[in-house]
Design a protein around this motif. Structure first.
Motif, PDB file in Angstrom:
ATOM      1  N   LEU A  15      -0.530 -11.229   0.352  1.00  0.00           N
ATOM      2  CA  LEU A  15      -0.084 -11.273  -1.048  1.00  0.00           C
ATOM      3  C   LEU A  15      -0.964 -10.437  -1.975  1.00  0.00           C
ATOM      4  N   GLY A  16      -2.182 -10.133  -1.542  1.00  0.00           N
ATOM      5  CA  GLY A  16      -3.068  -9.322  -2.381  1.00  0.00           C
ATOM      6  C   GLY A  16      -3.417  -9.994  -3.695  1.00  0.00           C
ATOM      7  N   THR A  17      -3.660 -11.297  -3.657  1.00  0.00           N
ATOM      8  CA  THR A  17      -3.876 -12.030  -4.919  1.00  0.00           C
ATOM      9  C   THR A  17      -5.137 -11.582  -5.650  1.00  0.00           C
ATOM     10  N   ARG A  18      -6.122 -11.084  -4.896  1.00  0.00           N
ATOM     11  CA  ARG A  18      -7.367 -10.672  -5.555  1.00  0.00           C
ATOM     12  C   ARG A  18      -7.166  -9.460  -6.452  1.00  0.00           C
ATOM     13  N   PHE A  19      -6.018  -8.803  -6.299  1.00  0.00           N
ATOM     14  CA  PHE A  19      -5.787  -7.577  -7.066  1.00  0.00           C
ATOM     15  C   PHE A  19      -4.679  -7.721  -8.102  1.00  0.00           C
ATOM     16  N   LEU A  20      -4.277  -8.969  -8.370  1.00  0.00           N
ATOM     17  CA  LEU A  20      -3.255  -9.154  -9.400  1.00  0.00           C
ATOM     18  C   LEU A  20      -3.851  -8.820 -10.772  1.00  0.00           C
ATOM     19  N   PRO A  21      -3.134  -8.271 -11.729  1.00  0.00           N
ATOM     20  CA  PRO A  21      -1.703  -8.003 -11.647  1.00  0.00           C
ATOM     21  C   PRO A  21      -1.333  -6.662 -11.002  1.00  0.00           C
ATOM     22  N   ALA A  22      -2.356  -5.859 -10.577  1.00  0.00           N
ATOM     23  CA  ALA A  22      -2.026  -4.535 -10.017  1.00  0.00           C
ATOM     24  C   ALA A  22      -1.041  -4.649  -8.862  1.00  0.00           C
ATOM     25  N   THR A  23      -1.145  -5.740  -8.092  1.00  0.00           N
ATOM     26  CA  THR A  23      -0.338  -5.853  -6.875  1.00  0.00           C
ATOM     27  C   THR A  23       0.924  -6.701  -7.063  1.00  0.00           C
ATOM     28  N   LYS A  24       1.309  -6.872  -8.329  1.00  0.00           N
ATOM     29  CA  LYS A  24       2.533  -7.648  -8.572  1.00  0.00           C
ATOM     30  C   LYS A  24       3.752  -6.901  -8.011  1.00  0.00           C
ATOM     31  N   ALA A  25       3.860  -5.625  -8.348  1.00  0.00           N
ATOM     32  CA  ALA A  25       5.005  -4.844  -7.883  1.00  0.00           C
ATOM     33  C   ALA A  25       4.604  -3.765  -6.884  1.00  0.00           C
ATOM     34  N   VAL A  26       3.309  -3.450  -6.815  1.00  0.00           N
ATOM     35  CA  VAL A  26       2.832  -2.406  -5.896  1.00  0.00           C
ATOM     36  C   VAL A  26       1.981  -3.070  -4.819  1.00  0.00           C
ATOM     37  N   PRO A  27       2.308  -2.887  -3.530  1.00  0.00           N
ATOM     38  CA  PRO A  27       1.468  -3.480  -2.483  1.00  0.00           C
ATOM     39  C   PRO A  27       0.046  -2.947  -2.573  1.00  0.00           C
ATOM     40  N   LYS A  28      -0.938  -3.793  -2.244  1.00  0.00           N
ATOM     41  CA  LYS A  28      -2.332  -3.321  -2.366  1.00  0.00           C
ATOM     42  C   LYS A  28      -2.602  -2.140  -1.441  1.00  0.00           C
ATOM     43  N   GLU A  29      -1.859  -2.088  -0.342  1.00  0.00           N
ATOM     44  CA  GLU A  29      -2.058  -0.978   0.607  1.00  0.00           C
ATOM     45  C   GLU A  29      -1.631   0.362   0.001  1.00  0.00           C
ATOM     46  N   MET A  30      -0.876   0.317  -1.104  1.00  0.00           N
ATOM     47  CA  MET A  30      -0.419   1.557  -1.737  1.00  0.00           C
ATOM     48  C   MET A  30      -1.292   1.957  -2.931  1.00  0.00           C
ATOM     49  N   LEU A  31      -2.307   1.165  -3.249  1.00  0.00           N
ATOM     50  CA  LEU A  31      -3.249   1.586  -4.286  1.00  0.00           C
ATOM     51  C   LEU A  31      -3.974   2.817  -3.757  1.00  0.00           C
ATOM     52  N   THR A  32      -4.325   3.734  -4.651  1.00  0.00           N
ATOM     53  CA  THR A  32      -4.859   5.002  -4.135  1.00  0.00           C
ATOM     54  C   THR A  32      -6.375   5.071  -4.156  1.00  0.00           C
ATOM     55  N   VAL A  33      -6.907   5.600  -3.092  1.00  0.00           N
ATOM     56  CA  VAL A  33      -8.308   6.002  -3.042  1.00  0.00           C
ATOM     57  C   VAL A  33      -8.283   7.527  -3.156  1.00  0.00           C
ATOM     58  N   VAL A  34      -8.724   8.019  -4.279  1.00  0.00           N
ATOM     59  CA  VAL A  34      -8.699   9.437  -4.686  1.00  0.00           C
ATOM     60  C   VAL A  34      -7.264   9.968  -4.748  1.00  0.00           C
ATOM     61  N   ASP A  35      -6.716  10.452  -3.635  1.00  0.00           N
ATOM     62  CA  ASP A  35      -5.406  11.098  -3.735  1.00  0.00           C
ATOM     63  C   ASP A  35      -4.388  10.578  -2.727  1.00  0.00           C
ATOM     64  N   ARG A  36      -4.718   9.493  -2.037  1.00  0.00           N
ATOM     65  CA  ARG A  36      -3.736   8.956  -1.076  1.00  0.00           C
ATOM     66  C   ARG A  36      -3.860   7.443  -1.004  1.00  0.00           C
ATOM     67  N   PRO A  37      -2.750   6.794  -0.644  1.00  0.00           N
ATOM     68  CA  PRO A  37      -2.816   5.332  -0.586  1.00  0.00           C
ATOM     69  C   PRO A  37      -3.763   4.854   0.508  1.00  0.00           C
ATOM     70  N   ILE A  38      -4.336   3.692   0.263  1.00  0.00           N
ATOM     71  CA  ILE A  38      -5.278   3.086   1.215  1.00  0.00           C
ATOM     72  C   ILE A  38      -4.727   3.140   2.639  1.00  0.00           C
ATOM     73  N   ILE A  39      -3.450   2.805   2.781  1.00  0.00           N
ATOM     74  CA  ILE A  39      -2.862   2.684   4.121  1.00  0.00           C
ATOM     75  C   ILE A  39      -2.871   4.016   4.879  1.00  0.00           C
ATOM     76  N   GLN A  40      -2.833   5.128   4.126  1.00  0.00           N
ATOM     77  CA  GLN A  40      -2.833   6.436   4.778  1.00  0.00           C
ATOM     78  C   GLN A  40      -4.142   6.662   5.548  1.00  0.00           C
ATOM     79  N   TYR A  41      -5.253   6.222   4.982  1.00  0.00           N
ATOM     80  CA  TYR A  41      -6.553   6.388   5.659  1.00  0.00           C
ATOM     81  C   TYR A  41      -6.541   5.658   7.008  1.00  0.00           C
ATOM     82  N   VAL A  42      -5.928   4.474   7.002  1.00  0.00           N
ATOM     83  CA  VAL A  42      -5.971   3.636   8.209  1.00  0.00           C
ATOM     84  C   VAL A  42      -5.014   4.191   9.269  1.00  0.00           C
ATOM     85  N   VAL A  43      -3.854   4.660   8.818  1.00  0.00           N
ATOM     86  CA  VAL A  43      -2.908   5.298   9.754  1.00  0.00           C
ATOM     87  C   VAL A  43      -3.561   6.547  10.363  1.00  0.00           C
ATOM     88  N   ASP A  44      -4.254   7.331   9.545  1.00  0.00           N
ATOM     89  CA  ASP A  44      -4.916   8.545  10.062  1.00  0.00           C
ATOM     90  C   ASP A  44      -6.000   8.185  11.081  1.00  0.00           C
TER      91      ASP A  44
END
Ligand code: UTP
Length: 291
Positions: A15-44
């Motif tokens: 649920l990403g509760t620690r990041f509310l309200p940022a994660t209300k409509a945007v999954p926390k995995e899609m928050l960006t670190v510099v120029d790409r979503p967090i999840i992209q780093y992990v997939v790479d």
């Protein structure tokens, strides 16, 4: 002969509760670190370790993750028409090939163990990796690639760990460590989730990367709810430890817990300072702010 690790599970149904309200409509995995979503780093990181297929265990409101790893047809057509080749190349570089990702829904956030269990049919009867996508690692080779080396040498199940100060161990899952082998890895003979102050069996915490044998699925299926009313991966791993070997490998690199605000901000600063152009721009501000 160990079976190759071809598949990885990325649980993204929290649920990403620690990041509310940022994660209300945007999954926390899609928050960006510099120029790409967090999840992209992990997939790479997973792809660099030889992973051929990624299973995302998602939940409601997470469909943008699926979109992120798909072709953005209109955008790409427009970029093409405008001759924006560099931008197009970037999109292509970060996109997994068609047929190499699967998405399944957890339906209800019943815990990490339950999320991993949801991937059982897609993984089948072979060893696999689990990467917690909010843990962003910075290293070369990547964290999972370091673990694969240990797995190839010893087989079994492999867990990545890192040192924390002893007075912080109560915040983490901590392992019981056996004698270190010549290659630096070691047997893990137990683990404790958030040990009470002063009772930790080591100061090595589990940092969100696992290589597991498929027998874990049967154990997860039978697993009762544990701490926090959630089905815990740690409990199932403890049961599996009665039947199979577990090995630990100390991660060489930096970890940022992007599920926490501080970790997320530190990741942004660290990755930005590594980028020559950005570093030049932001360094003076950082120096000014730090007075
Ligand atoms: P966290 O403990 O960080 O939980 O989960 P969370 O819900 O994502 O975040 P907070 O604590 O509310 O802010 C660790 C990982 O396990 C996944 C999360 O998506 C995260 O990657 N997870 C957790 C699931 O997929 N399903 C669950 O039921 C629980």
């Amino acid at each position: 002969m160990t079976k190759r690790i071809r598949k990885a599970v990325l649980p993204v149904a929290g649920l990403g509760t620690r990041f509310l309200p940022a994660t209300k409509a945007v999954p926390k995995e899609m928050l960006t670190v510099v120029d790409r979503p967090i999840i992209q780093y992990v997939v790479d990181e997973a792809r660099a370790a030889g992973i051929e297929h990624i299973v995302f265990v998602t939940g409601r409101n997470k469909h943008v993750i699926e979109d992120h790893f798909d072709i953005a047809y209109e955008l790409e057509e427009t970029l093409n028409t405008r001759g924006k080749e560099e931008a197009l190349g970037l999109l292509e570089k970060f996109r997994p090939e068609a047929g190499t990702t699967s998405f399944t829904r957890q339906q209800a956030p019943l815990g990490l163990g339950h999320a991993v269990w949801c991937a059982r049919d897609l993984i089948g009867n072979e060893p696999f990796a689990v990467l917690l996508p909010d843990m962003v690692m910075k290293s070369e080779p990547g964290c999972l690639a370091q673990m694969v080396q240990t797995y190839e040498a010893h087989g079994g199940n492999v867990i990545s760990v890192e040192e924390v100060p002893w007075d912080q161990t109560h915040k983490y899952g901590v392992v019981v460590k056996g004698d270190t082998f010549a290659d630096g890895s070691f047997p893990i003979t137990g683990m404790v989730e958030k040990p009470a102050q002063g009772t930790a069996p080591s100061n090595l915490y589990i940092n969100g990367r696992y290589i597991l044998q498929p027998e874990i699925f049967d154990l997860l299926e039978k697993q009762e709810k544990g701490a926090g009313g959630e089905i815990q991966l740690t409990d199932a791993m403890l049961s599996l430890m009665q039947q199979q070997n577990f090995f630990g490998v100390e991660f060489k690199g930096d970890t940022y817990d992007c599920g926490s605000k501080a970790g997320f901000l530190m990741a942004n600063i660290a990755f930005a300072l590594e980028n020559e152009e950005l570093s030049e721009e932001i360094r003076p501000l950082l120096q000014k702010l730090l007075g």
